[in-house]
Motif scaffolding. Sequence first.
Motif, short mmCIF file in Angstrom:
data_model
loop_
_atom_site.label_atom_id
_atom_site.label_comp_id
_atom_site.label_asym_id
_atom_site.label_seq_id
_atom_site.Cartn_x
_atom_site.Cartn_y
_atom_site.Cartn_z
N HIS A 198 5.12 -9.56 -13.78
CA HIS A 198 3.89 -9.88 -13.53
C HIS A 198 2.90 -8.57 -13.75
CE1 HIS A 198 4.90 -7.85 -9.67
NE2 HIS A 198 3.55 -7.64 -9.52
N ALA A 199 1.52 -8.95 -13.77
CA ALA A 199 0.64 -8.24 -13.96
C ALA A 199 -0.26 -8.09 -12.59
CB ALA A 199 -0.27 -8.52 -14.99
N GLY A 200 -1.01 -6.87 -12.61
CA GLY A 200 -1.86 -6.88 -11.03
C GLY A 200 -2.83 -5.64 -11.38
N SER A 201 -3.80 -5.75 -10.71
CA SER A 201 -5.10 -4.97 -10.87
C SER A 201 -5.51 -4.34 -9.52
CB SER A 201 -6.10 -5.74 -11.62
OG SER A 201 -6.56 -7.00 -11.02
N ASP A 202 -6.11 -3.36 -9.58
CA ASP A 202 -6.65 -2.64 -8.27
C ASP A 202 -7.89 -1.84 -8.84
OD1 ASP A 202 -7.04 -2.25 -5.69
OD2 ASP A 202 -5.53 -0.43 -5.72
N GLU A 203 -8.81 -1.33 -7.99
CA GLU A 203 -9.78 -0.41 -8.49
C GLU A 203 -10.03 0.87 -7.38
OE1 GLU A 203 -10.60 -3.36 -6.64
OE2 GLU A 203 -11.28 -2.13 -4.83
N VAL A 204 -10.67 1.67 -8.00
CA VAL A 204 -11.08 2.98 -7.03
C VAL A 204 -12.38 3.27 -7.34
CG1 VAL A 204 -8.58 3.91 -7.00
CG2 VAL A 204 -10.22 4.77 -8.51
N GLY A 205 -13.03 4.19 -6.44
CA GLY A 205 -14.29 4.55 -6.68
C GLY A 205 -15.39 3.82 -6.09
N THR A 206 -15.14 2.70 -5.37
CA THR A 206 -16.16 1.70 -5.05
C THR A 206 -16.90 2.43 -3.54
OG1 THR A 206 -14.45 0.54 -3.91
CG2 THR A 206 -15.50 -0.35 -6.03
N VAL B 156 -1.94 -10.58 -10.24
CA VAL B 156 -1.88 -10.31 -8.59
C VAL B 156 -3.31 -9.30 -8.29
CG1 VAL B 156 -1.11 -9.65 -6.40
CG2 VAL B 156 0.43 -10.60 -8.17
N ILE B 157 -4.12 -9.81 -7.81
CA ILE B 157 -5.32 -8.96 -7.48
C ILE B 157 -5.24 -8.48 -6.26
CG2 ILE B 157 -7.63 -8.82 -7.26
CD1 ILE B 157 -8.24 -10.55 -9.64
N ASP B 158 -5.52 -7.20 -5.96
CA ASP B 158 -5.69 -6.66 -4.69
C ASP B 158 -6.97 -7.36 -4.06
OD1 ASP B 158 -5.29 -5.31 -2.12
OD2 ASP B 158 -6.58 -3.54 -2.97
N ALA C 26 4.12 -4.28 -7.30
CA ALA C 26 4.34 -3.13 -7.79
C ALA C 26 3.53 -2.84 -8.97
CB ALA C 26 5.75 -3.08 -8.51
N ALA C 27 2.88 -4.05 -9.62
CA ALA C 27 1.72 -3.70 -10.70
C ALA C 27 0.62 -3.42 -10.07
CB ALA C 27 1.56 -5.00 -11.57
N VAL C 28 0.19 -3.90 -8.87
CA VAL C 28 -0.89 -3.47 -8.11
C VAL C 28 -0.97 -1.84 -7.87
CG1 VAL C 28 -2.74 -3.98 -6.22
CG2 VAL C 28 -1.76 -5.65 -7.32
N ALA C 29 0.23 -1.69 -7.36
CA ALA C 29 0.43 -0.38 -6.77
C ALA C 29 0.22 0.72 -8.02
CB ALA C 29 1.94 -0.05 -6.33
N LEU C 30 1.02 0.13 -9.14
CA LEU C 30 0.95 1.17 -10.41
C LEU C 30 -0.52 1.05 -11.02
CD1 LEU C 30 2.41 2.49 -12.60
CD2 LEU C 30 2.65 0.27 -13.70
N SER C 31 -1.04 0.05 -10.76
CA SER C 31 -2.75 0.11 -11.22
C SER C 31 -3.26 1.15 -10.22
CB SER C 31 -3.15 -1.31 -11.20
OG SER C 31 -2.57 -2.22 -12.02
N SER C 32 -3.07 0.96 -9.02
CA SER C 32 -3.99 1.74 -8.19
C SER C 32 -3.79 3.49 -8.28
CB SER C 32 -3.45 1.38 -6.59
OG SER C 32 -2.50 2.12 -6.18
N ILE C 33 -2.62 3.70 -8.69
CA ILE C 33 -2.26 5.31 -9.05
C ILE C 33 -3.04 5.53 -10.60
CG2 ILE C 33 -0.47 5.55 -7.43
CD1 ILE C 33 1.28 6.11 -10.00
N ILE C 34 -2.85 4.64 -11.55
CA ILE C 34 -3.70 4.96 -12.68
C ILE C 34 -4.84 4.98 -12.56
CG2 ILE C 34 -3.84 4.29 -14.97
CD1 ILE C 34 -1.12 2.81 -14.92
N ALA C 35 -5.58 3.95 -11.80
CA ALA C 35 -7.09 4.02 -11.39
C ALA C 35 -7.43 5.47 -10.75
CB ALA C 35 -7.43 3.04 -10.75
N ARG C 36 -6.63 5.71 -9.77
CA ARG C 36 -6.90 7.11 -9.00
C ARG C 36 -6.82 8.10 -9.95
NH1 ARG C 36 -9.50 9.00 -4.62
NH2 ARG C 36 -8.77 11.06 -4.12
#
Length: 295
Positions: free
Chosen positions: A81-89, A186-188, A221-231
Amino acid sequence: MATNIVSWSIDEEIYQKIKTFYIENQKVPSNDYVLFMAKTSDCTITIYKSYKAVFQGKDALNEAMIFGYTNDNNWLFTDSHAGSDEVGTGDYFGPIVVCASYVDQKSISEIEALGIKDSKKLSDGFISDIVPKIIKKYPHSILVLDNEKYNVLIRQGWNMNSLKAALHNKALSNLNKKKGGINYFVIDQFCAPNNYYQYLKDSDEVIRNVKFETKGESKSAAVALSSIIARYTFLKKMEELKKKSGYDLPLGAGNLVDEMIQKILKERGMEFLKKIAKVNFKNTAKNTQERLEVD
Ligand code: MN
């Protein structure tokens, strides 16, 4: 069907509990290191002489939890699956970064083994070390919204949630074009799903097959991975911004940020601040004599 492996250290008391619980399912130990083995229809239980418990199979996580196993990463999604997350908000200085990434079923245990989880639970040092090593292996899409643009959009009537919705949707659709054949996304979760789609009503392309999950970083795991790439991306952008601006810009929105605002306003003025800060945050009004015009 996804196979889960769960392993953790136990003590004598837990060992006795496990042994009693699975006494009817007991098997002959497969080698000299094994103290106890059992097999149910959905789970293989191995207790090593080192008092390490390994539960393997479809039901591994549920069974292990009977005996006190806890894990931050309670993956709810164990297939591709795919997942997304954001940082900096929540950061006054520095951009908003949204990342979407794709993990196949095989990679999920690898992500687990690498210790990748919610970026908020990992040190920036670990993130800076691991992301460059793994980023190429996983299809991903990164979007960066700098504060100059952010301030313009806020003046035009956007808010934090409508911005997040647009950025998540865009990152997911970019990833979808890159990868293709993605089962679901999956979206956080940051707002109710109907509000999310309402924010996107004028978008050209809307990704529909989305599962919204609170604490998504510990379920996907995709959201977790996205969270660390975003960070990782956010930290890199912050370094660039510090160099470019000449100020040692602090993260977050606390006292250090207030002190920095005072310094910047005195030395460079509001127009400069607007290029590097989210000026609609309360910090700005708090640190200016006249009320700031934000509309
Ligand atoms: Mn998040």
